[in-house]
Scaffold this motif. Structure first.
Motif: not given
Lengths: 360, 347
Positions: A316-322
């Protein structure tokens, strides 16, 4: 090979790399929206070639990765209905849902088939008139027109046992959501090439205008990406963000009218559930009521247990670029392409798979 | 006998299929061996039809086995029969052995058209003749429909290793050169283009070929070849990683020097694959002493199966266990083993 070699020419690449280095003074953060770009950037070692001032983050542009667990659970639940054949793109098979996966359902006896095109799903429907054939429709504006065409074809051929579970998503609205959240401060976006072939460059105009973020549409060959980076760095250095096309052989400002008309005919815009982001208004494509007899959501009802995310997984964090894949504690230790915990490690367009394969 | 009877009979013959009884050990089994197999594969050891083949041998022997389940069984550039002979011949050759004898075991699905089996057997005969190996023992079984996919084939092979040859994946040393015998990815793409549901046509044929004579010529040029392997499933990248790990060395290759046919490149672009991971069935990778590289390359280029041979990189002492590729753009990246399955991309 014509149309490929020109875009992999090492002399031209060196020239661009030099030019980027020369004009880059500010430390900037860019996001490549599309998983295809992440993959190409890693495969050609582009991050090594650009100056340290240019940081690149992967975005939500991997259709498998952004499919919400609850939607995946629904697809898996559909496999358990009597007399159904589920058809799907290959990458979806291995993504773990809350309690199972399509692959596991298949191993347990469900009829789940990999297709390479939605038209193959239509053929399966024609060949199996006594079964209901459901296509799991994932993807962005790139794939949506062909799915729309398949529904029109099924209508024309009066195929009554073909259904689509439409999980299609739209690119500009989720870009807006990410920019609104302000979680990742971006200076520029490498806009998706294939999506833009369909939608053109106009739908991104609000980004430089409202957020001051540079937008350049890129192709997928190494020179395309370097040219895009060159344009982004120049825009940001000059303080003049705008939308530019660095992929003119594929993208026209107005997009592909015919494809857009197909989408418009079959789909209407609605809310969509994104992994890691949640419900995003106006970011999904639903089948219009005119064609609702093809809508798997309307034709079948399944009961679902509450969705749960794999513990520790940071997709989830990876797809937001977070977060980058390297910041996930499971990466390479517990999670690998052989035993994927989250979708970003499964899909060939997933950031984790690219980082794993190319040791990013 | 009138014409209509003749055409009926021809039709029956044309439509002849493998029955369960062909594998029962009774008369039909006997007929199958006598009429369909022996006439093509005959040699003194096989002709005896004893329970085992008996032959003389002395020296260092190499022994290998492989099963073939390729789908579809006929593909551009070959078929399961040719593949089953070449695959085992090549496994022997990669140890430096001269392949001598093969076994052939066939598991056929009930209903397989007899004509298809005959084509496969003829193809096995041609491949065995080219490789100069004899099939001296074998077995045929028939299973119910659905219990196999048309035809599975197993071959085992025995070869003789000439004195003074020591080839192993663990022998690579820093400074050695890496030779690749030709274009990569031909077999994998030829098969993929035939798969159900993947409708594209590429002018690419499988490279399926026996490499034993090529290896013999290389060994004449220099008997001290360090490593030799045919990059089948997993492709070039996987073979090089195996060498790097077994020998505890690093390997650097140059993307520009790796020969890839345009048709394969085009298909890989379309499907989102990297040719270095795509299977080959008629290629080899050799790791050789730096001084021997050109000496070995010359006869390879004279052999049809090594026409496009090239030195693609070298062995280094740094980065043990790792393969590094200098990309066309001048950057470097780690080339890992194939992880997961090769699946075409979806968008």
């Amino acid at each position: 090979m014509k149309f490929i070699d020109e875009y992999q020419n090492s002399e031209l690449a060196k020239g661009l790399v030099k030019r980027i280095a020369k004009q880059s003074t500010k430390t900037i953060k860019l996001m490549e929206f599309c998983g295809g770009h992440t993959h190409a950037i890693m495969r050609y070692g582009i991050r090594q070639l650009v100056p340290k001032t240019v940081e690149m983050r992967s975005g939500p542009g991997c259709p498998v990765c952004v499919t919400a667990t609850a939607d995946l659970d629904k697809a898996i639940a559909l496999t358990h209905l009597p007399e159904v054949i589920i058809t799907t793109f290959g990458d979806m098979m291995r993504v773990p849902g809350s309690y199972s996966s399509l692959q596991q359902a298949k191993a347990e006896g469900a009829d789940v088939r990999i297709v390479y095109s939605v038209m193959d799903a239509i053929e399966i429907a024609e060949a199996n008139p006594e079964k209901s054939v459901i296509f799991i429709g994932i993807g962005f504006e790139t794939t949506a027109p062909t799915i729309a065409a398949s529904i029109l074809k099924a209508e024309q051929k009066k195929i009554e046992n073909f259904y689509v579970l439409s999980l299609h998503k739209l690119t500009p609205p989720v870009m807006k959501t990410l920019l609104d959240s302000g979680e990742v401060k971006l200076d520029g976006i490498i806009c998706p090439g294939h999506v833009s072939v369909i939608i053109g460059s106009h739908p991104y105009e609000f980004i430089p205008k409202n957020y001051g973020v540079a937008c350049v549409i890129s192709g997928f060959e190494p020179l395309d990406i370097l040219l895009c980076l060159d344009k982004l760095v120049r825009q940001i250095e000059n303080g003049q963000p705008r939308v530019e096309i660095a992929y003119p052989r594929g993208v026209k400002p107005e997009g592909n009218r015919k494809a857009l008309q197909l989408m418009e005919e079959v789909f209407e815009i609605g809310e969509a559930n994104w992994r890691g982001i949640g419900q995003v208004p106006q970011s999904g494509l639903k089948i219009r009521s005119k064609y609702e007899h093809f809508d798997a959501d309307k034709a079948f009802s399944v009961t679902l247990k509450p969705a749960r995310e794999p513990k520790g997984c940071r997709c989830g964090d990876v797809v937001r670029g977070a977060a980058t894949p390297l910041e996930c504690k499971l990466f390479r230790k517990v999670c690998s392409p052989e035993r994927p915990i989250g979708p970003c490690m499964v899909s060939s367009e997933g950031a984790c798979a690219a980082y794993y394969q190319y040791h990013g | 006998m009138n014409n209509s009877y003749l055409s009926l009979r021809d039709n029956a013959k044309k439509n002849e299929v493998i029955l369960l009884a062909h594998g029962s050990g009774g008369k039909l089994s006997h007929d199958l061996v006598k009429k369909k197999l022996l006439p093509f594969l005959a040699n003194p050891a096989l002709n005896k039809l004893d329970d085992s083949a008996v032959f003389e041998a002395s020296g260092r022997l190499a022994f290998t086995t492989d099963s073939y389940v390729v789908n579809p069984i006929f593909f551009p550039g070959g078929d399961i029969g040719k593949l089953a002979v070449c695959g085992t011949v090549n496994d022997l050759a990669m140890s430096g052995a001269k392949p001598m004898y093969l076994s052939l075991s066939i598991i056929a699905e009930e209903g397989l058209p007899m004509g298809e089996l005959e084509q496969i057997i003829q193809s096995i005969k041609r491949a065995a003749e080219e490789a100069e190996v004899q099939i001296i023992t074998g077995d045929t079984k028939v299973v119910n429909q659905g219990q196999t996919d048309k035809l599975f084939v197993n071959t085992a092979g025995i070869g003789l290793i000439p004195p003074g040859i020591d080839i192993s994946g663990a022998n690579a040393k820093a400074g050695d050169k890496v030779i690749l015998s030709g274009t990569i990815g031909d077999h994998g793409i030829a098969i993929m283009s035939q798969r159900e549901g993947l409708k594209f046509s590429v002018p690419v044929e499988s490279d399926c070929a026996p490499l034993n004579k090529l290896v013999a010529q290389m060994l004449v040029a220099s008997p001290r070849i360090h490593c030799l392997r045919d990059p089948t499933r997993g492709g070039l990248a996987t073979t090089l990683n195996e060498f790097a790990r077994q020998s505890h060395v690093g390997i650097v290759i140059e993307e520009n020097k790796i020969p890839v046919k345009d048709g394969v490149r085009a298909a890989c672009e379309l499907l989102g694959l990297d040719p270095i991971y795509v299977a080959n069935e008629g290629k080899l990778v050799a790791i050789v002493e730096p001084d021997d590289a050109d000496k070995i390359l010359a006869p390879m280029k004279q052999n049809g199966y090594g026409r496009d041979a090239a030195i693609i990189g070298e062995v280094i002492s740094e980065h043990p266990g790792r393969v590094i590729m200098k990309t066309k753009l001048g950057s470097s990246r780690i080339v890992d083993m194939l992880s997961g399955e090769l699946l075409p991309r979806i968008c």
